[in-house]
Design a protein around this motif. Structure first.
Motif, PDB file in Angstrom:
ATOM      1  N   GLU A  11      58.152  19.660  45.870  1.00 45.07           N
ATOM      2  CA  GLU A  11      57.945  19.769  44.428  1.00 45.07           C
ATOM      3  C   GLU A  11      56.862  20.787  44.099  1.00 45.07           C
ATOM      4  O   GLU A  11      55.776  20.762  44.671  1.00 45.07           O
ATOM      5  N   ASN A  12      57.181  21.675  43.181  1.00 48.02           N
ATOM      6  CA  ASN A  12      56.242  22.667  42.647  1.00 48.02           C
ATOM      7  C   ASN A  12      55.488  23.471  43.705  1.00 48.02           C
ATOM      8  O   ASN A  12      54.259  23.578  43.645  1.00 48.02           O
ATOM      9  N   PRO A  13      56.186  24.074  44.646  1.00 45.09           N
ATOM     10  CA  PRO A  13      55.474  24.926  45.597  1.00 45.09           C
ATOM     11  C   PRO A  13      54.990  26.196  44.892  1.00 45.09           C
ATOM     12  O   PRO A  13      55.573  26.620  43.895  1.00 45.09           O
ATOM     13  N   THR A  14      53.935  26.763  45.404  1.00 52.74           N
ATOM     14  CA  THR A  14      53.438  28.038  44.881  1.00 52.74           C
ATOM     15  C   THR A  14      53.262  28.996  46.064  1.00 52.74           C
ATOM     16  O   THR A  14      53.326  28.584  47.218  1.00 52.74           O
ATOM     17  N   GLY A  15      53.022  30.238  45.732  1.00 53.43           N
ATOM     18  CA  GLY A  15      52.845  31.225  46.769  1.00 53.43           C
ATOM     19  C   GLY A  15      51.637  32.095  46.521  1.00 53.43           C
ATOM     20  O   GLY A  15      51.234  32.292  45.369  1.00 53.43           O
ATOM     21  N   LEU A  16      51.081  32.589  47.600  1.00 50.18           N
ATOM     22  CA  LEU A  16      50.009  33.566  47.529  1.00 50.18           C
ATOM     23  C   LEU A  16      50.469  34.799  48.291  1.00 50.18           C
ATOM     24  O   LEU A  16      50.743  34.734  49.493  1.00 50.18           O
ATOM     25  N   LEU A  17      50.569  35.891  47.572  1.00 46.04           N
ATOM     26  CA  LEU A  17      50.908  37.177  48.150  1.00 46.04           C
ATOM     27  C   LEU A  17      49.578  37.855  48.453  1.00 46.04           C
ATOM     28  O   LEU A  17      48.791  38.123  47.554  1.00 46.04           O
ATOM     29  N   GLU A  18      49.328  38.091  49.735  1.00 46.72           N
ATOM     30  CA  GLU A  18      48.013  38.564  50.147  1.00 46.72           C
ATOM     31  C   GLU A  18      48.085  39.965  50.739  1.00 46.72           C
ATOM     32  O   GLU A  18      48.942  40.252  51.571  1.00 46.72           O
ATOM     33  N   TYR A  19      47.171  40.802  50.274  1.00 45.09           N
ATOM     34  CA  TYR A  19      47.043  42.177  50.749  1.00 45.09           C
ATOM     35  C   TYR A  19      45.648  42.340  51.335  1.00 45.09           C
ATOM     36  O   TYR A  19      44.722  42.764  50.643  1.00 45.09           O
ATOM     37  N   PRO A  20      45.462  41.991  52.611  1.00 44.76           N
ATOM     38  CA  PRO A  20      44.113  42.031  53.189  1.00 44.76           C
ATOM     39  C   PRO A  20      43.473  43.416  53.190  1.00 44.76           C
ATOM     40  O   PRO A  20      42.262  43.529  53.035  1.00 44.76           O
ATOM     41  N   LYS A  21      44.271  44.463  53.346  1.00 49.06           N
ATOM     42  CA  LYS A  21      43.695  45.813  53.411  1.00 49.06           C
ATOM     43  C   LYS A  21      43.053  46.233  52.097  1.00 49.06           C
ATOM     44  O   LYS A  21      42.105  47.008  52.097  1.00 49.06           O
ATOM     45  N   ILE A  22      43.587  45.749  50.977  1.00 50.97           N
ATOM     46  CA  ILE A  22      42.994  46.102  49.681  1.00 50.97           C
ATOM     47  C   ILE A  22      42.265  44.911  49.053  1.00 50.97           C
ATOM     48  O   ILE A  22      41.844  44.979  47.900  1.00 50.97           O
ATOM     49  N   ARG A  23      42.169  43.828  49.813  1.00 49.46           N
ATOM     50  CA  ARG A  23      41.457  42.619  49.389  1.00 49.46           C
ATOM     51  C   ARG A  23      41.923  42.118  48.034  1.00 49.46           C
ATOM     52  O   ARG A  23      41.125  41.900  47.111  1.00 49.46           O
ATOM     53  N   ARG A  24      43.228  41.927  47.957  1.00 48.11           N
ATOM     54  CA  ARG A  24      43.828  41.457  46.713  1.00 48.11           C
ATOM     55  C   ARG A  24      44.802  40.327  47.028  1.00 48.11           C
ATOM     56  O   ARG A  24      45.501  40.355  48.023  1.00 48.11           O
ATOM     57  N   THR A  25      44.819  39.327  46.145  1.00 48.45           N
ATOM     58  CA  THR A  25      45.741  38.201  46.273  1.00 48.45           C
ATOM     59  C   THR A  25      46.428  37.998  44.939  1.00 48.45           C
ATOM     60  O   THR A  25      45.788  38.051  43.879  1.00 48.45           O
ATOM     61  N   GLU A  26      47.726  37.766  44.993  1.00 48.31           N
ATOM     62  CA  GLU A  26      48.541  37.559  43.793  1.00 48.31           C
ATOM     63  C   GLU A  26      49.190  36.173  43.900  1.00 48.31           C
ATOM     64  O   GLU A  26      49.826  35.860  44.895  1.00 48.31           O
TER      65      GLU A  26
END
Length: 182
Positions: free
Chosen positions: A102-117
Motif C-alpha cells: 500500500e502506498n509505496p513511494t520512490g526516491l530517484l537518487e543522483y549521487p554525482k550531483i547530490r540530488r534526490t527526487e
C-alpha cells in the motif's frame, strides 16, 4: 510477456533501443557508461546492502527496497533522462501495488550531483502506465526494428555504433533489421 523496468525506461528514451533490447541484442556489457553506472550503484551507498532488500517480482528487479517505509531507492548516474527514470520508478511502484504493497513511494537518487527526487504514483500515472504496457507489447512484437531517432543523446548510447554504422562519417543505407536476421 513480462515487462521490466528497462522496457519502460527504453520506451521513454528510444523505441529502437527497446526493440533491440527485447530482441536480445545488447551492447551494455561493453559500454563505458554502463560500467560507470554499475560502479556507482555498488559504491555510492555502501551501507544500503545491509539495511535494505533486493526484491524481484514480475520480471522487475529492485535493488534497494525499504519494506518498513515502503520506499524504492533507484540510483542513476545522471538526470539527463529523468523522465524515463521517473517512468521506470513509477512502474516499480505500480508492480509493488499489484502485489499488495500500500502506498509505496520512490526516491530517484543522483549521487554525482547530490540530488534526490521523490516519486509517487497518481491515478493519472496508473492510467498512463497501462497505455505504456500496451504500447510496449505492441512495439516489441513488430517484425522490423523501428528507425533511428538521431537525437543528441544517441552519441552516449550503448547502441550508437550499431544504429549509426558509418564510414568516414557517412551513414550507410541499410535495409531495416527484422527478426528474420536474428
Amino acid at each position: 510477456m513480462r515487462i521490466t523496468g528497462k522496457h519502460v525506461n527504453y520506451y521513454h528514451i528510444c523505441r529502437r533501443k527497446l526493440w533491440l533490447f527485447h530482441s536480445g541484442i545488447s551492447f551494455q556489457q561493453t559500454h563505458e557508461n554502463v560500467a560507470d553506472g554499475t560502479l556507482l550503484h555498488e559504491t555510492a551507498y555502501p551501507q544500503r546492502a545491509k539495511r535494505y532488500r533486493e526484491i524481484q517480482i514480475e520480471g522487475i528487479k529492485i535493488d534497494f527496497y525499504d519494506p518498513h517505509d515502503r520506499v524504492v531507492h533507484e540510483i542513476k548516474r545522471s538526470n539527463k533522462m529523468e523522465q524515463a527514470s521517473i517512468a521506470q520508478l513509477q512502474y516499480y511502484l505500480l508492480v509493488l501495488e499489484r502485489h499488495g504493497v500500500e502506498n509505496p513511494t520512490g526516491l530517484l537518487e543522483y549521487p554525482k550531483i547530490r540530488r534526490t527526487e521523490t516519486v509517487v504514483l497518481t491515478e493519472a500515472d496508473r492510467a498512463a502506465i497501462a497505455q505504456w504496457e500496451a504500447a510496449i507489447e505492441q512495439l516489441v512484437e513488430q517484425p522490423t526494428c523501428p528507425p533511428t531517432i538521431n537525437k543528441p543523446f544517441c552519441k552516449n548510447c550503448s547502441y550508437y555504433d550499431f544504429c549509426y554504422v558509418s564510414e568516414a562519417g557517412v551513414e550507410l543505407d541499410l535495409p531495416p533489421l527484422s527478426r528474420d536476421h536474428l
